[in-house]
Design a protein around this motif. Sequence first.
Motif, short mmCIF file in Angstrom:
data_model
loop_
_atom_site.label_atom_id
_atom_site.label_comp_id
_atom_site.label_asym_id
_atom_site.label_seq_id
_atom_site.Cartn_x
_atom_site.Cartn_y
_atom_site.Cartn_z
N TYR A 20 4.12 1.61 -0.65
CA TYR A 20 5.04 1.73 -1.80
C TYR A 20 4.29 2.17 -3.06
CZ TYR A 20 8.93 0.82 -4.89
OH TYR A 20 9.95 0.98 -5.80
N THR A 21 3.15 1.54 -3.32
CA THR A 21 2.43 1.91 -4.55
C THR A 21 1.92 3.34 -4.46
OG1 THR A 21 0.44 0.89 -3.64
CG2 THR A 21 1.69 -0.41 -5.20
N LEU A 22 1.47 3.75 -3.27
CA LEU A 22 0.96 5.12 -3.13
C LEU A 22 2.07 6.14 -3.39
CD1 LEU A 22 -1.48 4.89 -0.09
CD2 LEU A 22 -2.01 5.77 -2.37
N PRO B 56 -4.71 9.73 -14.97
CA PRO B 56 -4.06 8.62 -15.69
C PRO B 56 -4.00 8.89 -17.18
CG PRO B 56 -6.28 8.01 -15.05
CD PRO B 56 -6.06 9.40 -14.53
N GLY C 220 -1.85 0.98 -16.99
CA GLY C 220 -0.73 0.27 -16.39
C GLY C 220 -0.45 -1.01 -17.15
N TRP D 233 3.62 5.18 -7.48
CA TRP D 233 2.84 5.15 -8.73
C TRP D 233 1.59 6.01 -8.68
CZ3 TRP D 233 4.42 -0.25 -7.51
CH2 TRP D 233 5.55 -0.62 -8.25
N ARG D 234 1.61 6.98 -7.82
CA ARG D 234 0.47 7.87 -7.75
C ARG D 234 0.46 8.79 -8.96
NH1 ARG D 234 -0.74 11.94 -2.74
NH2 ARG D 234 -2.44 13.00 -3.80
N VAL D 235 -0.69 8.97 -9.59
CA VAL D 235 -0.80 9.89 -10.72
C VAL D 235 -1.95 10.85 -10.44
CG1 VAL D 235 0.12 8.30 -12.44
CG2 VAL D 235 -2.35 8.35 -12.01
N LEU E 56 0.83 -1.21 0.00
CA LEU E 56 0.00 0.00 0.00
C LEU E 56 0.87 1.25 0.00
CD1 LEU E 56 -2.99 -0.49 2.50
CD2 LEU E 56 -3.14 0.20 0.10
#
Lengths: 301, 624
Positions: free
Chosen positions: A67-69, A77, A81, A72-74, A65
């Motif tokens: 790490y992705t936040l 979009p 992905g 890879w937060r955009v 949670l």
Amino acid sequence: MTTERKDLVSVGVLWAVLTALGEWAVLTTNLAPTLASKQGEETDKAIELLFIYSVPVMAVVLAVLIYTLVRWRVSEPSEDGPPIADHRGFSRAWFWISVALATLVFLHPGLTGIFAMAQEEEIDLIVELDGVQWHWDVAFPEQGVTMENPAELVLPVGTTIRFDITSSDVIHAFWVPAFRLKQDAIPGQMNSLTITLLENGDFADDDGFRLQCAELCGTGHARMFLPVRVVEQDEFDDWLANAGGPASMDGMDMTESTEIDMTEDEDMDMTEDTQMDMGEDGDMDMTEDTQMDMTEDSDEG
Amino acid sequence: MATTTDAPDDAPAIGSRGLPLAFRGALWAGIGFLAGALLTMAIRSLIGLSAMSLEPVVVVGYVFSLLAWFLGVGAWETWGKGWLGRPTVAYSPSGWRRYFGFNMDHKVIGIQYAVFFILLFLIAGLMAMFMRAELIETGRTIFGPASYNRVMSLHGIIMVLVAVTAVSGAFGNYIMPLQIGAKDMAFPRLNALSFWFWPPVAALLIGSQFVGGWDTGWTGYVPLAEVNRPGQLFYALAFITAGLSSIVAAVNFVTTAVKMRAPGLTWNRLPIFTWSILFTAILSLIFTQAIAVALSMTIFDRVAGGAFFDPVLGGIPVLYQHIFWFYSHPAVYVMVLPSLGAMLEILPPFTRKPLFGYKWAVGGIIGISVLSAVVWAHHMYTVNADSVSNIGFMFTTEAISVPTGLIFLAAVGTLWRGRLWLKTPMLFALAVIFNFLIGGVTGVFLSDVPADVQLQDTFWVVAHFHYTIVGAGIFGLFASIYYWFPKMTGRLLNERLGKIHFWIMFLGFNLTFLPMFWLGLNGMNRRVADYQPNLESVNRFVSLAGFFLGISFIFFVWNAIVSWRNGEPAGDNPWGARTLEWMTTSPPPELNFDGEPEVIGDPYGFGSEQPAHATVTGGNGGTA
């Protein structure tokens, strides 16, 4: 190193850090209150072990949670992905690891704890407990002592006690937080609980020493507790010799009202006023007439 | 396919003028109650009993009034007349009136459910505020223990009913038929019936407070429930009525999902939310009957001299708990499965990735459903501490963590390397993952017998089930609302207000319920109006955090009202999602699609060269 590999390594490191921090917190904090019984040691061991197991499991989800936040937060979009619909190895590993963990939890602390707690002990003392709305009646059958709504329950340290627990009206539950174990008191049924006491203690210093009703039993449920004192054997003997009959103390006298008919509101008023000590208000009166006027009620109080 | 009624188009319609039919229903219900009550009194005096006895009169009067209510609210003209061979008429008013009668359009029913259950949620939430006000310090704060227990019981049952029903009632009804490309539910009349059970439930629960309420919590354990005031009877009738609604709705959901899928919508292409609704409905269908059994037995004992649970007459109090939990444990999965399904449905469009491990996730939903049948007695470890069956129930309960883990597998896998687009629905979906993680892990402590003997009936349990049922169930409800509101109203919810709502609710929720684990470990038993003084400071903190949590819903209500009226137009597909509900207008036309939907591919084929999930052909110009 490809970026994918870098991401995997980074989230792995994050997982390890979270796990280390979590385990450090679990091992250095003692969340448990005072423990006074031998059987309760199994409970505390089980709770601590489950905390230890939980940390790495929770850390997996939290690490992903976080790490992705971050990574890879955009804000909008602009592209899709990567189309990763499954990963056979990862999914299978996840499944089998969770099977292994569930099995582990079942075996230890589950089964091992149950067997350790069920170990036969030589009984030194029998105490009969009868839950009555809203107090406990206590009897020591071997000594021929019966106490209706005693002011406190005194027990000898270093002995193994069998509590025979039942109820005279609705379901109550036996629970002394410092002893850990819990047993429902069910009308028409006698349940036994064996507890070996290892530590002295007194409700006056530590509220873990109280026989608390733990099953909702009506109006007086919250205050249906009996102070417990664990003392040396000779002190216990003195107490038992002196305490032949019903004691009464600070507004806990309920001996008159053991025959309460719950359907009669007048009786309920009486009990609440004499026993509950939570306000001289006639709180129950409002149940008959109108309804939920909690705000009005609060103005009175 | 026929629309929602067999009536010819030129048949006279009802409900378009005058008072809404719901008022007529209430009037007929009153008359029905009187008829049933008088009949009971007459029969009682004929057989030599005293005519006036509250509980038998209420039970029979209620059954009559329930039937009269349905007929009055519109079932008579739209349905009942048909049984007598007379022509039925349509119920098709426009504007606000369509929500106040026996409307059979699944989209109307979905909105009826959504609004009704949000109102119930807010009422029961207010109860929680009163409870936390009482617990802000030891001793008496705003009301005594009797009122506390009543408010706690009312909070409990209303919230349980909200959690069981809100997501599947609102979005199962509105969205699921759209997702499978159907024109309506399989049984539109049953669908309307299932909704109109609910106003009587609410009336009973509120009415119970006029006869003293009840104080057993939502569980209604006997013998306490047999010696309590008449409010207990109202609770039992309300819960049975709610159960009837669940069963009727479940028949409809299962039939719809199995029989009404668009051409090409194979099981492998079924959207995950529809999977979760299907299995929720199967659970409701199988298990809800048990709650009716347990409560009917209680009613027999109270009203008709039965002795199922009276130990003095040979009854067994513990029997109630077995039957009760045989329903009520599967019921907790009825509460969370639709929200977990919604969470998994929301992740793909907001990560722009396919749902990871679709088949594993479906397996997780099925596995949870199957195992939920065999775990009920883990609520009863302390009923008989040396019972061997505890070992069995400990095993099955811990086994549930495996299929539950598969839901997390799908969530984590979908997030990985996604494009995280943090709109409000996505924030709520991420909160579901976080909260359900805590709820799930703390549940393992309770499944473990040696730990449970300390934690059972303490605030640890309160914290745990709020983390699952609110943390996953209700956060999932709000995720669904923010995600599908544009489809249902044609307008987007305001993003700024949505984010304020989210952050206050998320922080408030965790600050309220996380300290409760500590309270439970430290000897605070649950369902108490008072506690030991050394727990006061933590309780005060919890109460203040609880009020903070309560504030968040003001922003939501404001947002919902303002955006419904003046929100930014949403268009057909504001989130760029691929499932069928986004391939029609917002809101959809009466028959859902302007053309014939046909499914040709994967519902979550983001990022690949795959074809679209579906096409809609043959309409006036078609859709996206």
